[in-house]
Design an enzyme around this catalytic site. Structure first.
Site, short mmCIF file in Angstrom:
data_model
loop_
_atom_site.label_atom_id
_atom_site.label_comp_id
_atom_site.label_asym_id
_atom_site.label_seq_id
_atom_site.Cartn_x
_atom_site.Cartn_y
_atom_site.Cartn_z
N GLU A 276 -6.00 -8.36 0.46
CA GLU A 276 -6.43 -8.32 1.86
C GLU A 276 -7.92 -8.02 1.91
O GLU A 276 -8.40 -7.08 1.27
CB GLU A 276 -5.67 -7.24 2.65
CG GLU A 276 -4.17 -7.45 2.75
CD GLU A 276 -3.47 -6.33 3.53
OE1 GLU A 276 -4.17 -5.57 4.23
OE2 GLU A 276 -2.24 -6.21 3.41
N GLU B 73 0.82 -1.21 0.00
CA GLU B 73 0.00 0.00 0.00
C GLU B 73 0.86 1.27 0.00
O GLU B 73 0.64 2.18 0.80
CB GLU B 73 -0.96 0.00 1.19
CG GLU B 73 -1.92 -1.17 1.20
CD GLU B 73 -2.96 -1.10 2.30
OE1 GLU B 73 -2.68 -0.47 3.34
OE2 GLU B 73 -4.05 -1.67 2.12
#
Length: 480
Positions: free
Chosen positions: A263, A118
């Site tokens: 995720e 991220e």
């Protein structure tokens, strides 16, 4: 009519078979003070029917345990390494040789290298904008040079905040304007190298950050007010979010790029909406949703996904929120938090606990009954304990939210005591604490007992000696 029914049944079986072949994955994070032995975790993964695992680094003990396990592996590169890998192709070559080639040759089934995690989060204020893509390129070139270009693919797990929709409808999706050109360069690179786009999707975060977010829209029960987007109707955020990405890719000419959901999950503590009931509801709904093989309106078919996460991590940063340490479907010691059917193998019976876990002595550290809560030292000690242990289960509508003041203090003391391997010094707190053999757990609030950790697999234990020394100094100074 009978033929039509037979075809429908056949297609359903094919979809389920495809899911079983692809399987469900799990994120295995290791930001914990007392990690379970890697061999124990690998056994836990296999016995619960997981077919693949996503890592955030390439720690040797973890990788060694995955040898000949039959689990497909996505190995991770932390954001802190992006600068070096972006500016030095030789470093990328060495990283691949050490962390991919060496393990592949020894039986680890590495399928992906996740470059960064991220890195374009808006909260990072652009820290990794200049290094992520070059690092991705250098790792890809290193894989090709190592003869692994076809076997191992690069990817870059990105948060869903890299795309957006001005109207809230998926069909208006596009990449964020501040990183639009960079995202297109990365997407083109992934496409050119037959790689996948990895995205992390969290309905919980939307609920956590927006008081007006409709709760039902976070789940898969179909109870939410629908969002109608042309001929498509959405009753859950996951489908809408994933289709917003698909529209973003499609708008820019890459509508067929493979997508991995890196995720997806729900925490069980640390916030009023983080509890076992919601977590079970979300994860059961998600598993049922993907096991149908229907996919989303914009991309029917199996979804490649990794649950977040496998085990709680008591040393994760709580800057985003106290819930960060409670994403696991298993507790720190490998106990299932709730029953969850993964729909494959033994896991169709529900989750299976970790085997052979060894615990420290059955004792806890609590506030002495004789201590007055008005003692000025009490709140200083609880602040110290929480700053150096884990008190994220304390608070409004958390698992330990119903404790009284004395209970809160005892919880903090015990957390510090257990984290420091039940060292006698760690249960003193200027004479305010004592050990007990009676479990102080109550209702949903568990006063844990720490697990034993093999010194050979824990690189963090030396920190505890330093922590005890710091604690002794603290006691000395508070006694003055």
């Amino acid at each position: 009519m009978e033929k039509v029914k037979a075809i429908i049944v056949l297609l359903s079986c094919i979809s389920l078979l495809s899911i079983r072949v692809n399987g469900i994955g799990a994120n295995w994070g290791t930001q914990t003070s007392h990690p379970l032995p890697p061999d124990t975790v690998v056994q836990l993964l296999k016995e619960n029917g997981f077919s693949k695992v996503k890592l955030f680094d390439a720690e040797d003990g973890t990788m060694h345990a995955l040898k000949k396990s039959g689990l497909e592996v996505m190995v991770g590169i932390p954001n802190e390494m992006l600068q070096t890998l972006a500016t030095n192709a030789e470093s990328a070559k060495n990283w691949v040789a050490k962390n991919v080639s060496a393990y592949v040759s020894n039986g680890v089934s590495i399928r992906y290298v996740a470059v960064g995690n991220e890195p374009f989060l808006e909260t990072y204020n652009g820290s990794f904008l200049q290094t992520t893509f070059p690092a991705l390129q250098n790792i890809q070139h290193a894989l090709i040079n190592a003869g692994l270009g076809n076997q191992v693919k690069v990817t870059c797990p990105l948060n869903a905040d890299v795309y957006q929709s001005t109207s809230g409808k998926p069909s208006d999706g596009d990449f964020r304007t501040d990183i639009h050109d960079l995202m297109l360069a990365i997407v083109k690179f992934l496409s050119d190298n037959s790689a996948a786009f990895t995205v992390n999707i969290y309905p919980f975060i939307s609920l956590y950050s927006d008081a007006n977010f409709p709760v039902e829209y976070a789940f898969f029960d179909g109870n939410a007010s629908p969002i109608v987007d042309g001929s498509n109707t959405y009753t859950n955020m996951f489908d809408a979010n994933l289709d917003t990405l698909i529209w973003s890719l499609r708008r820019n000419g890459y509508g067929n790029l493979p997508i991995i959901v890196g995720e997806v999950g729900w925490p069980t503590d640390g916030d009023m909406n983080a509890n076992t009931q919601y977590a079970q509801r979300f994860n059961e709904g998600f598993m049922t949703h993907i096991l149908t093989g229907r996919g989303t309106p914009m991309r029917p078919g199996p979804i490649d996904a990794y649950l977040f996460s496998l085990i709680d991590e008591d040393e994760k940063s709580i800057q985003p929120g106290n819930f960060e340490r409670h994403w696991g479907i298993f507790t720190y010691d490998g106990l299932p938090k709730y029953q969850l059917s993964l729909g494959i193998g033994n896991s169709s019976r529900g989750l299976i606990r970790a085997r052979g876990v060894q615990y420290l002595d059955k004792k806890w550290c609590v506030l002495k009954p004789s201590v007055s809560l008005s003692d000025s030292k009490t709140f200083d000690t609880i602040s110290y304990a929480c700053a150096n242990a884990d008190c994220t289960s304390l608070g409004y509508k958390t698992s330990c939210g119903n404790l009284d003041t004395g209970g809160n203090i005892s919880y903090a003391f015990n957390s510090f005591f257990q984290k420091n391997d039940q060292d006698d010094v760690a249960c003193d707190f200027s004479g305010l604490a004592t050990t007990t053999n009676m479990d102080p757990s109550t209702g949903t609030c568990r006063f844990g007992i720490m697990i034993e950790v093999d010194l050979a697999i824990s690189s963090k234990l030396p920190q505890f000696g330093l922590l005890i020394s710091s604690f002794l100094l603290y006691l000395f100074l508070t006694a003055l």
